[in-house]
Design an enzyme around this catalytic site. Structure first.
Site, PDB file in Angstrom:
ATOM      1  N   HIS A 299      -1.047   4.621  -0.640  1.00 30.58           N
ATOM      2  CA  HIS A 299      -2.039   5.548  -0.091  1.00 30.58           C
ATOM      3  C   HIS A 299      -1.620   7.016  -0.202  1.00 30.58           C
ATOM      4  CE1 HIS A 299      -5.097   2.828   1.314  1.00 30.58           C
ATOM      5  NE2 HIS A 299      -4.204   2.069   1.931  1.00 30.58           N
TER       6      HIS A 299
ATOM      7  N   ASN B 190      -8.172  -2.566  -3.155  1.00 30.03           N
ATOM      8  CA  ASN B 190      -9.582  -2.303  -2.850  1.00 30.03           C
ATOM      9  C   ASN B 190      -9.909  -0.803  -2.863  1.00 30.03           C
ATOM     10  OD1 ASN B 190      -7.954  -2.325  -0.358  1.00 30.03           O
ATOM     11  ND2 ASN B 190      -9.866  -1.769   0.638  1.00 30.03           N
ATOM     12  N   HIS B 191      -8.893   0.066  -2.801  1.00 34.20           N
ATOM     13  CA  HIS B 191      -9.151   1.508  -2.868  1.00 34.20           C
ATOM     14  C   HIS B 191      -9.149   2.028  -4.307  1.00 34.20           C
ATOM     15  CE1 HIS B 191      -9.274   3.044   1.327  1.00 34.20           C
ATOM     16  NE2 HIS B 191      -8.742   1.853   1.556  1.00 34.20           N
TER      17      HIS B 191
ATOM     18  N   HIS C 102      -2.438  -4.760   2.013  1.00 37.05           N
ATOM     19  CA  HIS C 102      -3.762  -4.614   2.624  1.00 37.05           C
ATOM     20  C   HIS C 102      -3.758  -4.341   4.126  1.00 37.05           C
ATOM     21  CE1 HIS C 102      -8.024  -4.698   2.121  1.00 37.05           C
ATOM     22  NE2 HIS C 102      -8.247  -5.892   2.644  1.00 37.05           N
TER      23      HIS C 102
ATOM     24  N   ASP D 239       0.820  -1.211   0.000  1.00 40.28           N
ATOM     25  CA  ASP D 239       0.000   0.000   0.000  1.00 40.28           C
ATOM     26  C   ASP D 239       0.855   1.264   0.000  1.00 40.28           C
ATOM     27  OD1 ASP D 239      -1.394  -2.283   1.011  1.00 40.28           O
ATOM     28  OD2 ASP D 239      -3.016  -0.971   1.654  1.00 40.28           O
TER      29      ASP D 239
ATOM     30  N   ASP E  54      -3.756  -0.051  -3.804  1.00 39.60           N
ATOM     31  CA  ASP E  54      -4.023   0.996  -2.819  1.00 39.60           C
ATOM     32  C   ASP E  54      -3.060   2.165  -3.008  1.00 39.60           C
ATOM     33  OD1 ASP E  54      -6.142  -0.406  -1.849  1.00 39.60           O
ATOM     34  OD2 ASP E  54      -5.465  -0.440   0.223  1.00 39.60           O
TER      35      ASP E  54
ATOM     36  N   HIS F 251      -3.516  -8.072  -3.802  1.00 38.26           N
ATOM     37  CA  HIS F 251      -3.634  -7.015  -2.794  1.00 38.26           C
ATOM     38  C   HIS F 251      -4.132  -7.557  -1.454  1.00 38.26           C
ATOM     39  CE1 HIS F 251      -4.213  -3.143  -0.945  1.00 38.26           C
ATOM     40  NE2 HIS F 251      -5.431  -3.536  -0.590  1.00 38.26           N
TER      41      HIS F 251
END
Length: 814
Positions: free
Chosen positions: A558, A619-620, A765, A556, A587, A672
């Site tokens: 982000h 998932n984002h 994740h 991730d 992500d 992920h």
């Protein structure tokens, strides 16, 4: 007999009968199976080949006694010949001629004479290469063979095997009527299309030809190659045959039986409706070892034990007896009773016997395995120069076939060798030089000239004309400008400025900021162009990437551009020209404040090096999640209500087509979230069939959703109720923490790795302080690459896969 499908050709066989002794000549092949003397047909003259076989056996010409008995016309798709022929001749010999075969020392242990009773006994014990041997023997002496019971094919002297009576589908014979047939419904449940049936047929013909049926020996070799235990294969062979064949003890399997059985055993075939009933009939016959159409109490307990093992329940004798007695009582039967097929099907339908959906599942997808095998052979054939070399056969080799087994070791070894050495071409030194500027970003200064004679015409065009490499790497290209803008944004700059009144001044730009709104607007414009340019590249990639090491794996991010640029600086400094393969597990946005700048870096790098920068979806990377968190608002705040939404949609159009998983070196699975449950994804080849684009993964693909959201269960968090749920659902339970997806335990991971021949899983994740975490005995690695996540103190992590090792890397970011 044939090692390659393209080599299949006409074959002539000879059924030899000795009337005075009422015996037939058969040959014992290397596999131990009995067949009749056969030879490939030379010069397209069948009778000449038959006479040659007879002469090689007895030293005399067959004369007028050699007459045709039966002709098979065998359809061959994707073959140089549209069809080939297996022609069987019959010949009668006297006792003195029969004795001559005993004097042939090379054949003494391979030629036998058997009476009809002995042939039937060999068929009952599955020692014939095909039950056709008995049919040929009966036909040669003028007796009628009940072929409809034994072979289920047309009788007579000419038997035509064509597409219409082999392939099941509405586009072949039958039309709309086929839609209602149980066979068609089973093939649909296994997702067997027309091409899958053709590949199965091609492999079947290669396994059995010139016979028309698969023997138990060939079947066993096929099953062992798929991962079954050899001890299971007799029961599997029995379950494969239908009830009428069980009674007759046919000893061979037709193509349609092979195909339907394969569909029933596919790991992902749905277990409901008509397909479930067909599967249950196979399961019943698998455990009905005495073939009496009823499960004895001992056999039924074995079935119950298999269902308990599938659900990870104890398999002690007391538990088995308790479950078996309870099921029999619920069916209205006494304990220790025999269970007929009808009552067994009723028990499964009424949910009195649970766990049958997990039984008789192949360790590997049969259709997928054959598809991979054909693809590898095609690659090998294309990489090799076609050549046709013929080795003269000795008389004994002509008269006696050596058998046709499914896995030819030379063929198998060649496929493995080809995979280990994908590019076998020779290389030579190029006669030109690329000069790069070391400044940020890397820029091509010039390309030197070279001697025309030292390079090919394609190389000349590459250097003298426009090239994609030059377009993508030169300083004025869109990706280079975007990367320069991102690094400029991240840098602290102080530079002099000459004003109009000649008074010098300075501009001071703190890191992570722009000097003017126009600069930010300019990046937004470039980001929109980058998204449009990178979309077709990502859309062309498979849903399941297959890549080779060395490779860095990041988790991730982000919106943490700080961490990404630090990882770039430490692991692959661009000023040194070191551009490794990098796999990022999703992500990319939300929660961090530099999501748009980070996406600009990703898209620009992907355009420059599409085979080196590999992006998976997290998932984002979905619109609904971004509206719940920060990325949608970030785009609007930076670029306005209209342009911001436009940029946000363009970025998500790319997210919609990103791959969902990857396999490194055919051993390390990467995604992920986590592994999917077997009822959604029995084998990872199912990932390749996920549709694209995928704007709403929750609605379009449950498999994609599981890959994006699942988590490993943490040992300290397993409650009694969670443990019960895990044991009842093959190691999976509802993911209460996230409110969607599943958690999985170590047993589920072990099954996933074993079923797909993998060694490890690398996923993202979840945040860990060191940037990574090794779980489940080191077979599961979680990596998280956003340092100081949400104001915390965690480090950024990475995984390097190289030289067969998985190395954990921790990077501290100030």
């Amino acid at each position: 007999m044939f090692k390659n499908y393209k080599l299949l050709t006409d074959v002539v066989s000879l059924i030899v009968y000795c009337p005075p002794e009422k015996s037939f000549l058969v040959t014992r092949e290397a596999s131990g199976e009995l067949w009749i003397p056969s030879s490939t047909c030379e010069k397209k003259c069948w009778k000449l080949a038959a006479h040659k076989i007879n002469f090689d056996l007895f030293g005399v010409d067959a004369g007028p006694q050699c007459v045709p008995l039966r002709v098979y016309k065998v359809w061959l798709p994707n073959h140089p010949q549209s069809s080939i022929f297996h022609v069987i001749y019959k010949v009668s010999v006297k006792s003195d001629v029969k004795k001559r075969t005993k004097n042939k020392t090379n054949s003494r242990n391979r030629i036998q004479w058997l009476t009809m009773v002995e042939l039937e006994r060999q068929r009952a014990h599955a020692m014939l290469r095909s039950p056709e041997v008995v049919i040929f023997a009966l036909m040669s002496i003028g007796e009628k063979a009940n072929e409809l019971d034994i072979m289920k094919t047309e009788s007579g002297h000419l038997v035509e095997i064509c597409e219409d009576n082999l392939i099941v589908g509405t586009d072949v014979a039958g039309g709309a009527v086929v839609l209602t047939s149980p066979n068609y419904q089973l093939l649909q449940a296994a997702n067997y299309g027309h091409d899958d049936q053709l590949r199965l047929y091609q492999e079947f013909v290669l396994m059995v030809y010139p016979a028309m049926f698969m023997s138990q020996n060939v079947f066993t070799q096929f099953m062992v190659e798929l991962g079954w235990q050899r001890s299971q294969c007799i029961s599997l062979f029995r379950s494969y045959l239908d009830s009428s064949a069980d009674v007759t003890g046919r000893g061979g399997l037709s193509f349609q039986e092979f195909m339907l059985w394969s569909a029933a055993l596919e790991p992902h075939t749905t277990h409901g409706g008509v397909p479930a009933e067909i599967r249950c009939r196979y399961i019943f016959r698998y455990f009905d070892s005495n073939r009496d159409g009823k499960l004895e109490y001992v056999e039924f307990k074995e079935l119950v034990g298999a269902t308990r093992a599938a659900r990870q329940l104890p398999g002690d004798a007391l538990s088995l007896a308790r479950d078996a007695d309870l099921c029999l009582r619920q069916l209205g039967m006494q304990p220790n009773s025999q269970l007929p097929l009808a009552d067994f099907l009723r028990g499964v339908g009424d949910l009195l016997l649970r766990g049958t959906s997990s039984l008789l599942r192949s360790p590997r997808s049969i259709a997928g395995y054959i598809m991979d095998l054909h693809a590898r052979e095609n690659d090998i054939n294309q990489s090799n120069t076609p050549s046709a070399s013929k080795v003269p056969a000795t008389p004994t080799e002509v008269a006696v076939t050596t058998g046709s087994t499914f896995i030819d070791m030379a063929r198998h070894s060649a496929a493995i060798a080809h995979r280990a050495r994908p590019n076998a071409a020779d290389h030579c030194l190029a006669s030109y030089t690329v000069v790069l500027r070391r400044n940020q970003p890397v820029e091509i200064q010039r390309l030197s000239g070279f001697d025309e004679d030292a390079a090919s015409s394609s190389t000349t065009r590459l250097i003298s004309g426009p090239s994609r490499s030059y377009e993508m790497l030169n300083s004025t290209s869109l990706p280079s400008e975007a990367l320069a803008a991102v690094h400029y944004f991240a840098s602290s700059i102080e530079k002099p400025v000459q004003k109009r009144n000649s008074v010098s001044g300075t501009i001071q730009k703190p890191a992570w900021s722009w000097v003017s709104p126009a600069e930010e607007t300019s990046l937004g414009s470039m980001l929109l162009k980058l998204a449009v340019a990178v979309l077709p590249i990502c859309a062309s990639e498979p849903r399941l990437l297959r890549i080779q090491s060395p490779v860095y794996i990041l988790g991730d991010l982000h919106g943490n551009l700080t961490a990404l640029l630090e990882l770039e600086r430490v692991l692959w400094p661009s000023e040194a020209g070191l551009w490794p393969r990098v796999l990022i597990l999703g992500d990319y946005v939300d929660r961090g404040q530099f999501g748009t700048e980070l996406v600009a870096w990703l898209f620009a790098s992907k355009l420059q090096r599409p085979d080196a920068i590999l992006l998976l979806r997290g998932n984002h990377e979905t619109r609904d999640i971004q509206k719940m968190f920060t990325f949608y608002n970030e785009c609007v705040a930076k670029y306005g209500e209209v342009e911001g939404v436009r940029i946000w949609n363009a970025i998500n159009n790319v997210f919609d087509v990103l791959p969902l998983a990857a396999v490194v070196d055919d051993k390390v699975f990467c995604c992920h979230g986590g592994i999917p449950p077997p009822w959604v994804c029995p084998l990872i080849t199912a990932i390749e069939k996920i549709p694209t684009p995928l704007p709403k993964p929750a609605e379009q693909s449950s498999l994609a959703w599981e890959l994006l959201w699942n988590d490993p269960v943490r040992q300290g968090k397993i409650t009694a109720s969670l443990a019960l749920e895990l044991s009842a659902n093959e190691g999976f339970a509802a993911n209460a923490k996230r409110g969607t997806g599943h958690v999985f335990d170590s047993a589920a991971l072990d099954r996933f790795l074993a079923a797909n021949l993998l060694s490890h899983v690398v996923r993202a994740h979840e945040m860990y302080n060191h940037g990574f975490m090794c779980q489940m005995h080191g077979r599961l690695i979680s990596v998280f690459s956003s340092s100081h996540y949400c104001g915390g103190k965690n480090d950024a992590g990475a995984v390097l896969i190289d030289a067969g090792k998985l190395r954990m890397i921790k990077v501290s970011v100030d």
